[in-house]
Design a protein around this motif. Sequence first.
Motif, PDB file in Angstrom:
ATOM      1  N   LEU A  65      59.800  13.283 -11.160  1.00 38.13           N
ATOM      2  CA  LEU A  65      61.129  12.683 -11.097  1.00 38.13           C
ATOM      3  C   LEU A  65      60.969  11.331 -10.426  1.00 38.13           C
ATOM      4  CD1 LEU A  65      64.206  12.709 -11.408  1.00 38.13           C
ATOM      5  CD2 LEU A  65      64.356  13.859  -9.194  1.00 38.13           C
ATOM      6  N   CYS A  66      61.098  10.271 -11.215  1.00 40.69           N
ATOM      7  CA  CYS A  66      60.930   8.912 -10.700  1.00 40.69           C
ATOM      8  C   CYS A  66      62.278   8.421 -10.167  1.00 40.69           C
ATOM      9  CB  CYS A  66      60.410   7.984 -11.787  1.00 40.69           C
ATOM     10  SG  CYS A  66      58.832   8.494 -12.481  1.00 40.69           S
TER      11      CYS A  66
ATOM     12  N   VAL B 202      66.017  20.779 -12.745  1.00 38.55           N
ATOM     13  CA  VAL B 202      65.433  20.721 -11.406  1.00 38.55           C
ATOM     14  C   VAL B 202      64.310  21.728 -11.240  1.00 38.55           C
ATOM     15  CG1 VAL B 202      67.026  22.365 -10.334  1.00 38.55           C
ATOM     16  CG2 VAL B 202      66.061  20.512  -8.957  1.00 38.55           C
ATOM     17  N   HIS B 203      64.342  22.826 -11.984  1.00 43.39           N
ATOM     18  CA  HIS B 203      63.328  23.871 -11.841  1.00 43.39           C
ATOM     19  C   HIS B 203      61.965  23.429 -12.369  1.00 43.39           C
ATOM     20  CE1 HIS B 203      64.881  24.295 -15.948  1.00 43.39           C
ATOM     21  NE2 HIS B 203      63.710  24.835 -16.264  1.00 43.39           N
ATOM     22  N   LYS B 204      61.923  22.437 -13.242  1.00 44.53           N
ATOM     23  CA  LYS B 204      60.664  22.015 -13.850  1.00 44.53           C
ATOM     24  C   LYS B 204      60.068  20.785 -13.175  1.00 44.53           C
ATOM     25  CE  LYS B 204      60.820  20.042 -17.894  1.00 44.53           C
ATOM     26  NZ  LYS B 204      61.106  19.753 -19.318  1.00 44.53           N
ATOM     27  N   ILE B 205      60.728  20.227 -12.158  1.00 48.79           N
ATOM     28  CA  ILE B 205      60.226  19.034 -11.467  1.00 48.79           C
ATOM     29  C   ILE B 205      59.123  19.454 -10.500  1.00 48.79           C
ATOM     30  CG2 ILE B 205      60.818  17.138  -9.917  1.00 48.79           C
ATOM     31  CD1 ILE B 205      63.635  17.211 -11.072  1.00 48.79           C
TER      32      ILE B 205
ATOM     33  N   LEU C  90      54.281  25.325 -30.084  1.00 49.91           N
ATOM     34  CA  LEU C  90      55.578  25.940 -29.838  1.00 49.91           C
ATOM     35  C   LEU C  90      55.792  26.019 -28.341  1.00 49.91           C
ATOM     36  CD1 LEU C  90      58.145  27.466 -30.726  1.00 49.91           C
ATOM     37  CD2 LEU C  90      56.788  29.576 -30.717  1.00 49.91           C
ATOM     38  N   GLU C  91      56.802  25.287 -27.814  1.00 45.11           N
ATOM     39  CA  GLU C  91      57.111  25.260 -26.383  1.00 45.11           C
ATOM     40  C   GLU C  91      58.346  26.113 -26.126  1.00 45.11           C
ATOM     41  OE1 GLU C  91      57.205  21.433 -24.533  1.00 45.11           O
ATOM     42  OE2 GLU C  91      55.837  20.564 -26.008  1.00 45.11           O
ATOM     43  N   LEU C  92      58.192  27.124 -25.271  1.00 44.28           N
ATOM     44  CA  LEU C  92      59.292  27.985 -24.861  1.00 44.28           C
ATOM     45  C   LEU C  92      59.450  27.836 -23.366  1.00 44.28           C
ATOM     46  CD1 LEU C  92      61.394  30.134 -25.601  1.00 44.28           C
ATOM     47  CD2 LEU C  92      59.619  31.871 -25.272  1.00 44.28           C
ATOM     48  N   ASP C  93      60.478  27.052 -22.967  1.00 46.31           N
ATOM     49  CA  ASP C  93      60.658  26.678 -21.564  1.00 46.31           C
ATOM     50  C   ASP C  93      59.381  26.002 -21.064  1.00 46.31           C
ATOM     51  OD1 ASP C  93      63.248  27.523 -21.508  1.00 46.31           O
ATOM     52  OD2 ASP C  93      62.775  29.538 -20.813  1.00 46.31           O
ATOM     53  N   GLN C  94      58.678  26.636 -20.105  1.00 48.12           N
ATOM     54  CA  GLN C  94      57.480  26.024 -19.540  1.00 48.12           C
ATOM     55  C   GLN C  94      56.192  26.545 -20.169  1.00 48.12           C
ATOM     56  OE1 GLN C  94      57.517  23.504 -16.965  1.00 48.12           O
ATOM     57  NE2 GLN C  94      59.558  23.508 -17.858  1.00 48.12           N
TER      58      GLN C  94
ATOM     59  N   VAL D  19      68.331  18.431  -2.891  1.00 49.19           N
ATOM     60  CA  VAL D  19      67.568  19.382  -2.082  1.00 49.19           C
ATOM     61  C   VAL D  19      68.455  20.501  -1.554  1.00 49.19           C
ATOM     62  CG1 VAL D  19      66.248  19.623   0.055  1.00 49.19           C
ATOM     63  CG2 VAL D  19      65.792  17.703  -1.468  1.00 49.19           C
ATOM     64  N   SER D  20      69.629  20.146  -1.028  1.00 50.88           N
ATOM     65  CA  SER D  20      70.483  21.139  -0.370  1.00 50.88           C
ATOM     66  C   SER D  20      71.315  21.964  -1.340  1.00 50.88           C
ATOM     67  CB  SER D  20      71.411  20.438   0.627  1.00 50.88           C
ATOM     68  OG  SER D  20      72.254  19.506  -0.035  1.00 50.88           O
ATOM     69  N   GLN D  21      71.745  21.380  -2.442  1.00 50.69           N
ATOM     70  CA  GLN D  21      72.656  22.073  -3.346  1.00 50.69           C
ATOM     71  C   GLN D  21      72.001  22.523  -4.655  1.00 50.69           C
ATOM     72  OE1 GLN D  21      75.633  22.780  -2.165  1.00 50.69           O
ATOM     73  NE2 GLN D  21      75.282  21.552  -0.321  1.00 50.69           N
ATOM     74  N   LEU D  22      71.009  21.788  -5.122  1.00 54.33           N
ATOM     75  CA  LEU D  22      70.401  22.117  -6.413  1.00 54.33           C
ATOM     76  C   LEU D  22      69.080  22.862  -6.272  1.00 54.33           C
ATOM     77  CD1 LEU D  22      71.082  18.807  -8.398  1.00 54.33           C
ATOM     78  CD2 LEU D  22      72.551  20.808  -8.097  1.00 54.33           C
TER      79      LEU D  22
END
Length: 815
Positions: free
Chosen positions: A91-92, A112-115, A29-33, A135-138
Amino acid sequence: MTSIIKFRPLSGGMMPAQSALSPPHAYLLELDQFTFLCDCGWNAQFDMAFMHELKAVVHKFRPLSGGMMPAQSALSPPHAYLLELDQFTFLCDCGWNAQFDMAFMHELKAVVHKIDAVLLSYPDMSHLGGLPYAVSQLGLSCPIYATVPIYKMGQMFMYDLYQARFNMEDFQLFSLDEVDKTFEMITQLKYNQTVQLRGKGEGIAITPMPAGHMIGGSLWKIVKEGEEDIIYAVDFNHKKEQHLNGSEIEKIQRPSLLITDAFNASYKQVRRRDRDEKLMTSILQTLRNKGNVLVCVDTAGRVLELAHMIDHLWQIQDSGLIAYSLALLNNMSFNVIEFAKSQIEWMSDKLMRNFEGRRNNPFQFKHLKLCHSIAEVNKVPSPKVVLASMPDLECGFSRDLFLSWCGKPQNNIIITSRTGEGTLAHDLVANGTNRTINLEIKKRVKLSGAELEEHKRVEREKAAAVAKAKKQNNELLIDDESSDEEMDTGGPVKHDIIMKVDAAKENNQSTTFFKTVKAKHMMFPLTEEKVKWDDYGEIIRPEDWMDTVIDPDPIKNPATNGRTNSFEYEDTKDIVEIPTKCISSVQRVQLKAQIHFIDFEGRSDGESIVKVLQQVKPRRLILVRGREDQCLALANQCRQLWAKAQESSGQTQQKVNIYTPKNGETVDATTESYIYQVRLPESLVSRLSFSKGKDGLLAWVDGKISFNQEEIADVQSEDAEEVKKKPAIPTLVPLCEGDISGHPSVFVNELKLSDFKIVLTKSGISSEFAGGVLFCGNGNVALRRHDSGRVTIEGTVCDEYYRVRELLYDQYAIV
C-alpha cells in the motif's frame, strides 16, 4: 463474504478466426489469495513465448484514491495505491482528504486483508492521514516503513489535526492513543537503507531515496530479486531549497516501472526569486498599513521552509521588518521546532555546513515566537505576521484567525498551497475578496446554567454508582479475608490441608440450633490490603510512585498543547476537565481583507517533470493524480520525446507503455524476465579486462554457451525416497582467438555537463556554459550533450584539447 476470482490464459486463449494453430493448455486461476496453474502444456515447436509468460514477474497497480480524474475536476485527492509484485502487495501511502471522505475507506476495507506492507512518502495528511483509522477501525496490521522525519513529523501532523477537530466538533474517527498505536508500528529507515523483506516478500528489497518537498520525503525503490526495479515517486521536487536538497530521481536510470503523478503537468511555477519578492512585498505593505498578515501553512512540513525564510528576512537590518512581530501558531509548534533542530542531517548541504562550521542551529529562531493558542497570539503586539495551521482553512487556528481578521481591509490572508474543491481556501483563491459568504461556525464551548447543573448531577450519579460498586467489592473482600476468623460453633475446624467440604454447609444448610456469629472488628471497619509478593519480594505498583502534578506526556496533553511549561499560561485550562459541548451555526461573513495565493508547495512543475522523465527513461510509466487532459498530454509528450531521442541516437524504436488508471481500475504492467544465470570458468575470467563503472566493474565478453554434462549431478535426499535434480546451469566458454572479430568501443555512463564542469574546475581548467554548450579553457574546446545522452567534443588540436578529452574519458567505463 465475496470471493475474488480472476482467470488469465497463458496459452490456449481465444485465437483469430482464420488461425489453424493448436495451442497447448496453460491457465492461471486466482481465487482470493490462492493461485492455480491449470495444466502446463507445450507445443511441438517448444515455443519460448509461453515460457516467458510463465516466468514473468507480475506487476499490478490499482489506485484506491488518487487515480486519473475527469477533465474539469478541481479536486486534490489523497494518495493511496495498491502495488502487487507477484504475491506481495504494497500500500503506497494512505492519505485522507479534509472532508474525511468515507468512500475511500470503504475501498480500503475491501482489500485491507491482502496488504503486506505500507510505504509512506511524506508526513502530511495527503499521504498518511488515513493510517490511524485504517489501523484502529479496519484492522490494518502489516509492517509500515518510513524515514525517521516522517515518523516524528507525521505524529505532529496527526496530533495537530486531532486537536483542531476536537476543538470544534465531537471527533470520533480516531483518538490520540490510536495515533500512538499506529506510529509504534512504523519501522524507521534512513535514506538509501535497503531492507530485505522476509517471509512472503522473500527476494524483494525496498529502499527510500531523497525526494525533496518535505523533510524526510522519500522516493521508494522496490527491487525484485535483483532484476525488476520499480520506482514510486510522487510529489517530488528536484530543485534545492533553503532547508532541503532536491530529489535524487535523476540518478535513477531505466527503471522497469516508474509511478509518478501528473498533478503539476500543466502548471508553470514562477521563479523562486520572484515568488520570495512577492511574499516580502505583500507582507511589508500590509504591516506598514497597520494590518495583520495570516499565512496559512501546514503543521510540520512546508512550514519549515517558510519559517526559516521569514525569520531570516527579519534578521536583515535594511528590510524594515524588525519593528513588527512574527509568530508561529499551531498546537504542536514547540515540538515541531525542537524536532527540526535535531534533524539537521536530513536537510540541505548548506544548512549542514553552517551548522558544522558556526555551530548555530538554523531553527534556533531569533524573531519567531512560538504560540499554542489564540490567547497567546493576542498577546503578541500588532501589526504582526502569524503562520497558522491548517492550510485549507477547514479547521485549526488559521480558520479562527481568518474569522477575526477577514472583515478588515488592511489585513492580508496569504494561502500557500492549492487545496481541494469544497474547502474554504479553494473558494477564496477562486472567487477572491469583497463579498459576503455563508460560513458554518463550529466551536466547543463551556457548559453553563442549567446544562452545567444537569451535567454535574449526572456526574454525581455516576460517581455514586462507582462508589457503591466499590463498597460492595470491599465488603466481599472483607468477608473473604475474615473467613479465617469466623466463630462458627457448628462448623468444622479449618486446617491448612485441603479437606472435603461438608455437604450440609455446601448446600447453605445450618447444622446447629444457634445462629452463626461473624467476627467483628474491634474498633472500626478497616480493610487491610494483602501484600502481593513474588520470588523477588513485594510487587511494586508504578502508579503509587508517580507524581500526579507532572504530566507524563506533555505532547498528548491537550491542556498544555505540546508545551512543557504549562504553568506559564494560566488562561489555558484543560478542556477535557471542564464540561463542554460543541455548537454549530451558519453566519454571514463579510470578506474585506486582501487575499493572495503564493505558491510554496515545493513540487516540480510540468516542464521539470517532462525533463526528468526524459532523463530517467523508464520502460513503463504509470501516471496518477491528475486530470484526464493533464495525464494524456503528459503521456503524449513523453512518447514523442522518447521516440525522437531513439531516432537521433540510431536506436531501434521501442514502444514504452504508459498507463493512466482511474480509481479502482487495475493496471497489469507485468514484465518478462530475460535474465539467465551462467557459469564463468577461470579460463574466461582471467582473460577479461575490467573497467570501473558507476555501479561496479564492466568487461566485454566473447564466448559461447555450452552445457557440461559432468556438472549436472543428482542429489539424493536423506530418506532415499525422493531424488531431486539440480537445474542445468550453462557455461560461458571463451572463443578461440581466431573467432573473435573485435567490436567498437562502448562508453558506459550518463554524464551531466554540470558534473563534468566540477571535474574541470578541480583540474584547474576554467569552463563556462553558453547556449547549452560547455566551453573549456580559452574557448578552444567545446562540449555538447545531445538528447540521446551522447556527449561530443570539438576543438582545435592542442594540449588543452587532449587534457579535456582525457578527463572526459575518465568519466566513462570503456569496454
